[in-house]
Write a protein that holds these residues in place. Structure first.
Motif, PDB file in Angstrom:
ATOM      1  N   SER A  42       0.811  -1.222   0.000  1.00  0.00           N
ATOM      2  CA  SER A  42       0.000   0.000   0.000  1.00  0.00           C
ATOM      3  C   SER A  42       0.842   1.269   0.000  1.00  0.00           C
ATOM      4  O   SER A  42       0.431   2.292   0.550  1.00  0.00           O
ATOM      5  CB  SER A  42      -0.952   0.051   1.205  1.00  0.00           C
ATOM      6  OG  SER A  42      -1.644  -1.143   1.340  1.00  0.00           O
ATOM      7  N   ALA A  43       2.033   1.199  -0.575  1.00  0.00           N
ATOM      8  CA  ALA A  43       2.859   2.407  -0.639  1.00  0.00           C
ATOM      9  C   ALA A  43       2.272   3.404  -1.623  1.00  0.00           C
ATOM     10  O   ALA A  43       2.439   4.611  -1.478  1.00  0.00           O
ATOM     11  CB  ALA A  43       4.288   2.064  -1.039  1.00  0.00           C
ATOM     12  N   MET A  44       1.599   2.887  -2.645  1.00  0.00           N
ATOM     13  CA  MET A  44       0.910   3.760  -3.579  1.00  0.00           C
ATOM     14  C   MET A  44      -0.533   3.900  -3.110  1.00  0.00           C
ATOM     15  O   MET A  44      -1.205   2.899  -2.828  1.00  0.00           O
ATOM     16  CB  MET A  44       0.924   3.155  -4.990  1.00  0.00           C
ATOM     17  CG  MET A  44       2.292   3.058  -5.614  1.00  0.00           C
ATOM     18  SD  MET A  44       2.790   4.645  -6.275  1.00  0.00           S
ATOM     19  CE  MET A  44       4.361   4.208  -7.033  1.00  0.00           C
ATOM     20  N   ARG A  45      -0.981   5.127  -3.031  1.00  0.00           N
ATOM     21  CA  ARG A  45      -2.355   5.365  -2.602  1.00  0.00           C
ATOM     22  C   ARG A  45      -2.987   6.415  -3.480  1.00  0.00           C
ATOM     23  O   ARG A  45      -2.310   7.267  -4.027  1.00  0.00           O
ATOM     24  CB  ARG A  45      -2.390   5.846  -1.148  1.00  0.00           C
ATOM     25  CG  ARG A  45      -2.194   4.748  -0.131  1.00  0.00           C
ATOM     26  CD  ARG A  45      -2.186   5.362   1.267  1.00  0.00           C
ATOM     27  NE  ARG A  45      -1.683   4.427   2.262  1.00  0.00           N
ATOM     28  CZ  ARG A  45      -2.467   3.555   2.904  1.00  0.00           C
ATOM     29  NH1 ARG A  45      -3.747   3.499   2.637  1.00  0.00           N
ATOM     30  NH2 ARG A  45      -1.953   2.732   3.795  1.00  0.00           N
ATOM     31  N   LYS A  46      -4.294   6.336  -3.571  1.00  0.00           N
ATOM     32  CA  LYS A  46      -5.020   7.341  -4.336  1.00  0.00           C
ATOM     33  C   LYS A  46      -5.861   8.140  -3.363  1.00  0.00           C
ATOM     34  O   LYS A  46      -6.642   7.580  -2.597  1.00  0.00           O
ATOM     35  CB  LYS A  46      -5.911   6.648  -5.375  1.00  0.00           C
ATOM     36  CG  LYS A  46      -6.500   7.618  -6.393  1.00  0.00           C
ATOM     37  CD  LYS A  46      -7.169   6.828  -7.515  1.00  0.00           C
ATOM     38  CE  LYS A  46      -7.861   7.754  -8.498  1.00  0.00           C
ATOM     39  NZ  LYS A  46      -6.952   8.558  -9.302  1.00  0.00           N
ATOM     40  N   ASP A  47      -5.677   9.446  -3.388  1.00  0.00           N
ATOM     41  CA  ASP A  47      -6.425  10.304  -2.474  1.00  0.00           C
ATOM     42  C   ASP A  47      -7.914  10.200  -2.798  1.00  0.00           C
ATOM     43  O   ASP A  47      -8.317  10.374  -3.945  1.00  0.00           O
ATOM     44  CB  ASP A  47      -5.945  11.750  -2.648  1.00  0.00           C
ATOM     45  CG  ASP A  47      -6.504  12.658  -1.575  1.00  0.00           C
ATOM     46  OD1 ASP A  47      -5.710  13.156  -0.773  1.00  0.00           O
ATOM     47  OD2 ASP A  47      -7.740  12.850  -1.542  1.00  0.00           O
ATOM     48  N   PRO A  48      -8.739   9.892  -1.791  1.00  0.00           N
ATOM     49  CA  PRO A  48     -10.168   9.690  -2.092  1.00  0.00           C
ATOM     50  C   PRO A  48     -10.862  10.956  -2.573  1.00  0.00           C
ATOM     51  O   PRO A  48     -11.905  10.878  -3.207  1.00  0.00           O
ATOM     52  CB  PRO A  48     -10.745   9.210  -0.754  1.00  0.00           C
ATOM     53  CG  PRO A  48      -9.741   9.601   0.267  1.00  0.00           C
ATOM     54  CD  PRO A  48      -8.412   9.646  -0.390  1.00  0.00           C
ATOM     55  N   VAL A  49     -10.303  12.128  -2.253  1.00  0.00           N
ATOM     56  CA  VAL A  49     -10.965  13.375  -2.665  1.00  0.00           C
ATOM     57  C   VAL A  49     -10.384  13.885  -3.983  1.00  0.00           C
ATOM     58  O   VAL A  49     -11.092  14.050  -4.976  1.00  0.00           O
ATOM     59  CB  VAL A  49     -10.812  14.453  -1.567  1.00  0.00           C
ATOM     60  CG1 VAL A  49     -11.501  15.735  -2.010  1.00  0.00           C
ATOM     61  CG2 VAL A  49     -11.398  13.949  -0.259  1.00  0.00           C
ATOM     62  N   THR A  50      -9.071  14.108  -3.982  1.00  0.00           N
ATOM     63  CA  THR A  50      -8.465  14.720  -5.166  1.00  0.00           C
ATOM     64  C   THR A  50      -8.110  13.692  -6.230  1.00  0.00           C
ATOM     65  O   THR A  50      -7.903  14.048  -7.385  1.00  0.00           O
ATOM     66  CB  THR A  50      -7.182  15.466  -4.786  1.00  0.00           C
ATOM     67  OG1 THR A  50      -6.260  14.514  -4.230  1.00  0.00           O
ATOM     68  CG2 THR A  50      -7.456  16.555  -3.779  1.00  0.00           C
ATOM     69  N   GLY A  51      -8.010  12.431  -5.829  1.00  0.00           N
ATOM     70  CA  GLY A  51      -7.643  11.400  -6.789  1.00  0.00           C
ATOM     71  C   GLY A  51      -6.172  11.366  -7.122  1.00  0.00           C
ATOM     72  O   GLY A  51      -5.757  10.636  -8.026  1.00  0.00           O
ATOM     73  N   ILE A  52      -5.361  12.150  -6.415  1.00  0.00           N
ATOM     74  CA  ILE A  52      -3.928  12.167  -6.698  1.00  0.00           C
ATOM     75  C   ILE A  52      -3.314  10.847  -6.235  1.00  0.00           C
ATOM     76  O   ILE A  52      -3.619  10.360  -5.142  1.00  0.00           O
ATOM     77  CB  ILE A  52      -3.247  13.346  -5.984  1.00  0.00           C
ATOM     78  CG1 ILE A  52      -3.792  14.660  -6.519  1.00  0.00           C
ATOM     79  CG2 ILE A  52      -1.739  13.285  -6.153  1.00  0.00           C
ATOM     80  CD1 ILE A  52      -3.349  15.860  -5.744  1.00  0.00           C
ATOM     81  N   VAL A  53      -2.463  10.271  -7.073  1.00  0.00           N
ATOM     82  CA  VAL A  53      -1.790   9.026  -6.712  1.00  0.00           C
ATOM     83  C   VAL A  53      -0.473   9.379  -6.036  1.00  0.00           C
ATOM     84  O   VAL A  53       0.395   9.995  -6.649  1.00  0.00           O
ATOM     85  CB  VAL A  53      -1.543   8.150  -7.949  1.00  0.00           C
ATOM     86  CG1 VAL A  53      -0.835   6.868  -7.558  1.00  0.00           C
ATOM     87  CG2 VAL A  53      -2.853   7.842  -8.649  1.00  0.00           C
ATOM     88  N   THR A  54      -0.371   9.025  -4.775  1.00  0.00           N
ATOM     89  CA  THR A  54       0.833   9.388  -4.015  1.00  0.00           C
ATOM     90  C   THR A  54       1.636   8.149  -3.676  1.00  0.00           C
ATOM     91  O   THR A  54       1.149   7.029  -3.746  1.00  0.00           O
ATOM     92  CB  THR A  54       0.459  10.102  -2.709  1.00  0.00           C
ATOM     93  OG1 THR A  54      -0.403   9.241  -1.968  1.00  0.00           O
ATOM     94  CG2 THR A  54      -0.226  11.424  -2.981  1.00  0.00           C
ATOM     95  N   HIS A  55       2.859   8.391  -3.255  1.00  0.00           N
ATOM     96  CA  HIS A  55       3.765   7.292  -2.921  1.00  0.00           C
ATOM     97  C   HIS A  55       4.330   7.514  -1.529  1.00  0.00           C
ATOM     98  O   HIS A  55       4.731   8.630  -1.197  1.00  0.00           O
ATOM     99  CB  HIS A  55       4.901   7.243  -3.938  1.00  0.00           C
ATOM    100  CG  HIS A  55       5.946   6.244  -3.596  1.00  0.00           C
ATOM    101  ND1 HIS A  55       5.713   4.893  -3.660  1.00  0.00           N
ATOM    102  CD2 HIS A  55       7.212   6.385  -3.152  1.00  0.00           C
ATOM    103  CE1 HIS A  55       6.801   4.251  -3.278  1.00  0.00           C
ATOM    104  NE2 HIS A  55       7.720   5.132  -2.969  1.00  0.00           N
ATOM    105  N   ASN A  56       4.342   6.463  -0.747  1.00  0.00           N
ATOM    106  CA  ASN A  56       4.871   6.561   0.609  1.00  0.00           C
ATOM    107  C   ASN A  56       6.149   5.740   0.711  1.00  0.00           C
ATOM    108  O   ASN A  56       6.099   4.523   0.809  1.00  0.00           O
ATOM    109  CB  ASN A  56       3.815   6.046   1.600  1.00  0.00           C
ATOM    110  CG  ASN A  56       4.356   5.989   3.014  1.00  0.00           C
ATOM    111  OD1 ASN A  56       5.430   6.516   3.300  1.00  0.00           O
ATOM    112  ND2 ASN A  56       3.612   5.352   3.891  1.00  0.00           N
TER     113      ASN A  56
END
Lengths: 394, 344, 393
Positions: B141-155
């Motif tokens: 789950s290092a890659m996530r998609k912001d539920p509001v903006t939909g931006i795909v982020t990386h942790n």
């Protein structure tokens, strides 16, 4: 009966071949050290176009298929209750132990952020949609199961004093009684993750040639893992028997080769049936890189079927050996194609492994062979009579 | 012997045919292993409209991106010998470059946005898929998609560096830093740290022509449709920075667009969409189906592992059979697992 | 060696003139040589050429120049008047013989016209024709009449006997303001009314006086026009985009733009592209030599106004002031990675050797194993059958 009971082979561990393997292991070790000190680009040609290189493809995807001997034999011996094959069971298991354990080692070399690897086990990081997550957990579990399955071999050789000291008899009894659970797991887990190694490629979509990309990848990977499992048992048994002058398993192997041939027929049926159904068979004759790879691969798959079609040839050691080699090459090439050679990430990327990258893979394989040699010489793995084993410690 | 072989081969051929038929039916129906339901765009999803015909190749976005994300300058190996550290000339996105402007060239390159004897610019960074493959493959789950903006982020703290996101991304976007001993995955996160401060993503902020235009995906879609509907050559007021953001726009003729908004449907839709003057495949934007491969992969996994029923049933059967055969074996003959330790 | 001789000869010529006050336009001999060398450098020539220029400029027979003005604003002449090294009078009194110029003639009316006719007749085929302003072609050219005849006719006549023709200013070079839509006079550039003639265009509104002086001195020195581009502009002056040498270029590259006049970026001296600077599509040497003699930094972009593209056809007076420029810097582009530029490491000899080694080892081992099996094949089979029976019971 005693002639089929597994015995340690004995004999000196450090022999000339062992030393040569050791040299390769040292070279591989040197490059592994460099990889950890200076980063992967220092030793590897892996790139962001081909982020999965020989380490994963050779050591894990193909390596675990070679380690499927234990899985394939357990399926035959314990699930389909073909006890005749039992003498082949423990060496196959040992092959599996090393195939998988060293695949795990290779993964640790390959992981870019290995210090975070334990995150795989952290429930809050779990990502159950991920095929890789499933493969990772399954392989970890299976490595454990393999060692448990192999544990009796240690217990049999363990000095009584130690066993009594740690009350290991109880463990032995426990293992004996409940081994069937581990055997069940030992078949279930490879079924899951070997098929999932095919599912991994479902994400590749247009990057993977349509000759390989299909919904049936999981089934094809599972069948090919089984064929390679039987193949590796036949290869191992033939080579070991010849090298250590052990009693021949030829009759068993002849039978086993028929099982493998049947599976190969099944594999080819699914493979071609799917290609026909999707109307992609024409690509096999397009004359491009993919069609050449596909034709070589298919020829390697078909050759053992043709060789093993007659019972007489199955009994011929030489032909059977050829068929085994072809079968293993076919399975390996199928996997290498799916993961590497039939992949085109676009954007102008090319890849060929670098020399140090290959040497690390060679080193890992050498380590595997060396450990195998140590184990069969010191632990009861291979069938043989006590009298025949030279220099066996009493 | 020969007879037997023939029989075997005949059997094999029969099996191939039978299996072909058996396989063909479900593949055609795609019932058993159908893809899972496609994911939908969050209603407030933000995105970018990149208009290749407006791009002038100034690379201000590349430079601003480096600054905003603290990335070092990068040179291809062929240039590193003489200008290392002095000039940024990344060949493609990489572990050190999240955004790059590339060029399509053909023949004399006389005219911009023309396929024959022309050239065109294209911006390359994460497209922020609606149904991202990278999230689907990531085991931790290092890659996530912001539920509001939909931006795909990386942790990076979760990331184990397995690089399957690099492998599986249809656009080859996530990039691992192979040249670092402790490398990490780099990808455009749409400057979410700037967005949190109410600023625009750096590339859209500096783009002088509005070729990179920030906004809500819905609005951008409407804007793109307006541009596609307009007559080429007519003057059009192109917004800059953020769509509806109040910045002065500029007037320019409408370009000769390809009648296709890339990213509207590709791979299940992306939040970054492209208007181009030359066919998108010439600009390194791959031809993709309307569904995400993540949906295919997860459809398979969900079918096989639904509630872990199939694996548990299989396990039960296996244990039962193993138990039975180990009993038989115990009764019938010697097995090392049942044999009493010889040394004891 | 040749140069040394040349130097002596030239120096000698100039020394002879030293006694004559004003012979070198009020400059000392040393200052004059410095000026000529400066011109040579502007032209991108070797500094030795400066001596040749000096020689040409002080030749006893000054080359005659006929300057015709069509639909113009005298801006070109005005900017020329403000050149300081040399001053205009040096040029027209000592270096060239300006036989006709409507604004600068000391004579007027019939006197001036008669002198023009006389000069053209005497110097037929030798004089330089300079035209500023665009030529109205509509209705027989009645919109610009000089001395009772259309300027169109005057230009055509003068061009016949000219050794070289220079269009000075944007109007003469490509029509300029008079030709802008709706173009009521049918204004055309000079080259359009003189088909088949080489017309050197020096566009600009006004053009930089030094580009004009340098072109004239080049003509005098070498007897041929300087290298011209596809639009017949001297390459030394119009070979590069304003954008390429612009002092604000780093701001462009870094994405720092003034968004409106007087905002933070504008006050910081950031790039003016976003407020309509046409530098990226305009060819001129303004950023390199500035404008006039008011000191460096005095050109439009230097004082915070976007370049409006006065030297470029179809830009100045045509494109809206705030419309964005097409950036021509990269056309055809060379400094960008191609979409499919090859990437990744290919095969190396060592890697190939290792891969071949592994394959060879496998094949060799397989072959060895096979060779050993040959004799045992049947035996193995026999043993196998015996073993299998024992295993099965």
């Amino acid at each position: 009966m005693s002639e089929t009971a597994p015995r340690p082979l004995g004999g000196p561990i450090i022999t000339k071949p062992f030393a040569i393997l050791g040299v390769f292991l040292l070279i591989g070790g040197y490059f592994i050290l460099r990889r950890f000190l200076f980063g992967m680009a220092d030793v590897s040609n892996m790139s962001n176009g081909y982020p999965i290189g020989t380490w994963v493809v050779l050591d894990v995807v193909i390596g675990t298929a070679f380690g499927c001997g234990g899985f394939a034999m357990a399926l035959l011996v314990y699930i389909f209750n073909r006890n005749v094959y039992h003498p082949l069971m423990r060496p196959a298991l040992l092959g599996g132990v090393f195939g998988y354990t060293l695949a795990g080692l290779a993964v640790m070399i390959d992981l870019g952020r290995y210090w975070n690897a334990f995150n795989l086990l952290m429930p809050w990081y779990a990502q159950i949609n991920s095929v890789i997550f499933e493969v990772a957990l399954c392989v970890m579990a299976y490595i454990t199961v393999l060692w448990i399955e192999f544990w009796p071999a240690f217990l049999e050789r363990m000095p009584v004093a130690i066993k009594q000291r740690f009350n290991l008899h109880k463990l032995q009894v426990f293992l004996r009684r409940y081994m069937y659970i581990f055997i069940g797991l030992g078949v279930l887990l490879p079924t899951m993750h070997q098929s999932s190694l095919g599912s991994v490629l479902l994400i590749m979509g247009s990057k993977l040639s349509p000759l390989w990309y299909t919904q049936w990848l999981p089934l094809l990977y599972l069948i090919s893992a089984l064929t390679m499992g039987y193949g590796v048992v036949m290869l191992e048994s033939t080579l070991v028997q010849r090298s250590f002058k052990l009693p021949s398993e030829a009759a068993l192997l002849a039978k086993l080769s028929r099982v493998a041939a049947g599976l190969l027929v099944l594999f080819l049926a699914v493979r071609f049936g799917d290609l026909l159904a999707r109307g992609q068979l024409g690509r096999a004759f397009a004359g491009d890189r993919y069609s050449v790879l596909f034709l070589i691969e298919t020829a390697l798959f078909a050759a053992p079927v043709l060789i093993l079609a007659s019972r007489r040839r199955c009994a011929n050691m030489r032909l059977r050996f050829l068929a085994t080699i072809s079968l293993l090459a076919a399975g390996s090439l199928y996997r290498m194609n799916g993961y590497l050679l039939a992949i085109d990430p676009g954007n102008g990327w090319t890849y060929f492994p670098s020399a140090p990258e290959l040497m690390i893979t060679v080193g890992v394989v050498c380590l595997e062979i060396m450990l195998y040699l140590i184990f069969v010489k010191t632990l009861p793995v291979l069938p043989g009579s006590i009298a025949e084993a030279p220099g066996r410690p009493s | 012997m020969d007879l037997e072989r023939r029989r075997f081969l005949r059997g094999a051929a029969g099996a191939v045919t039978a299996a072909a038929a058996a396989v063909a039916a479900p593949v055609n129906e795609a019932a058993a292993f159908g893809p899972r339901e496609p994911k939908t765009l969050p209603p407030k999803a933000v995105g970018m409209l990149y208009d290749s015909t407006l791009c002038i190749g100034c690379k201000a976005c590349v430079s601003a991106c480096k600054q905003a994300n603290g990335m070092p300058a990068e040179q291809p190996a062929s240039l590193a010998a003489w200008n290392e550290g002095t000039w940024d000339a990344a060949e493609d996105i990489s572990g050190k470059t999240l955004n790059v402007i590339r060029v399509y060239q053909n023949g004399t390159m006389a005219e911009k946005d023309r396929e024959q004897d022309g050239y065109a610019f294209v911006k390359r960074h994460c497209l922020h898929c609606v149904d991202p493959s990278c999230i689907s493959v990531c085991p931790v789950s290092a890659m996530r998609k912001d539920p509001v903006t939909g931006i795909v982020t990386h942790n990076p703290d979760a990331c184990i560096g397995c690089r399957y996101c690099v492998y599986g991304c249809p656009f080859n976007v996530p990039q691992y830093q192979f040249d670092e001993p402790f490398g990490q995955i780099s990808k455009c996160q749409f400057c979410n740290h700037l967005q949190a401060e109410g600023k625009l993503p750096a590339c859209c902020d500096v783009c002088p022509t509005g070729a990179s235009l920030f906004g809500l995906v819905e609005d951008l879609q409407a804007e793109a449709e307006r541009r596609l509907a307009a007559q080429p050559g007519t003057l059009y007021e192109f917004p800059r920075g953020k769509l509806g953001g109040g910045r002065p726009g500029h007037e320019a003729p409408i370009g000769h667009y390809q009648p296709h908004l890339y990213g509207e449907k590709e791979a299940g839709g992306t939040q970054v969409r492209y208007l181009t003057g030359v066919p998108h495949e010439k600009l390194g934007l791959p031809e993709l189906p309307d569904h995400s491969y993540a949906a295919v992969s997860e459809g398979m996994q969900h079918t096989l592992y639904k509630g872990m029923i199939a694996p548990l049933a299989l396990f039960g059967g296996l244990v039962f059979l193993a138990r039975r055969s180990s009993k038989t074996y115990r009764d019938e003959g010697p097995a090392h697992i049942d044999e009493e330790d010889s040394s004891s | 060696m040749g140069f040394v001789d040349d130097t002596d000869r030239v120096s000698g010529t100039i020394r002879n003139l030293d006694g004559y006050e004003g012979a070198l336009g009020g400059l000392t001999r040393r200052e004059f040589l410095k000026y000529c060398t400066g011109v040579a450098v502007t032209l991108g020539l070797s500094s030795f050429t400066g001596l040749r220029i000096a020689q040409a400029a002080t030749a006893p027979q000054r080359p005659p120049v006929i300057w015709l003005s069509a639909q113009e604003c005298t801006g070109c002449t005005e900017s020329l008047l403000r050149a300081y090294h040399p001053t205009l009078e040096t040029l027209i009194l000592d270096m060239i013989s300006l036989d006709y110029h409507e604004a600068l003639c000391s004579g007027a009316g019939h006197q001036a016209e008669a002198y023009k006719a006389k000069s053209m007749k005497e110097n037929w085929g030798k004089y330089v024709l300079v035209v500023d302003g665009s030529i109205p072609a509509k209705d027989g050219g009645v919109y610009c009449m000089v001395a009772g005849k259309p300027i169109l006719q005057a230009v055509k006549e003068a061009a016949e006997g000219a050794a070289a023709i220079i269009s000075i200013g944007s109007c003469a070079s490509w029509g300029g303001i008079p030709s802008s839509d709706p173009n009521p006079t049918g204004a055309k550039p000079v080259h359009a009314v003189l088909p088949g003639k080489t017309v050197i265009n020096l566009p600009g509104c006004p053009p930089n006086p030094y580009n004009f002086l340098s072109t004239v001195l080049y003509l005098l020195t070498f007897g041929k026009p300087p290298d011209l581009d596809i639009k017949n502009r001297p390459k030394f002056a119009y070979g590069r985009l304003v954008h390429e040498n612009c002092e604000r270029r780093p701001h462009f590259d870094a994405g720092r733009f003034a968004l409106e006049y007087g905002d933070f970026g504008h006050r910081q001296g950031w790039c003016l592209y976003k407020i309509g600077c046409k530098g990226p599509e305009t060819h001129a040497n303004c950023p390199a030599i500035g404008f006039g003699d008011a000191g460096e930094g005095n050109w439009p972009v230097g004082i915070g106004h976007p370049c409006f593209g006065c030297t470029e056809q179809g830009i100045g007076f045509t494109k809206p002031l705030h419309a964005l420029a097409d950036v021509k810097t990269f056309s055809p582009p060379a400094a960008f990675p191609a979409v499919n530029s090859p990437k990744g490491e290919g095969i190396t000899p060592a890697a190939a050797a290792i891969a071949a080694g592994i394959a060879g080892l496998g094949a060799g081992a397989g072959a060895m194993a096979l060779r050993g099996m040959k004799d045992e094949g049947e035996e193995g089979g026999k043993e196998a059958s015996s073993r299998s029976s024992s295993g099965q019971h």
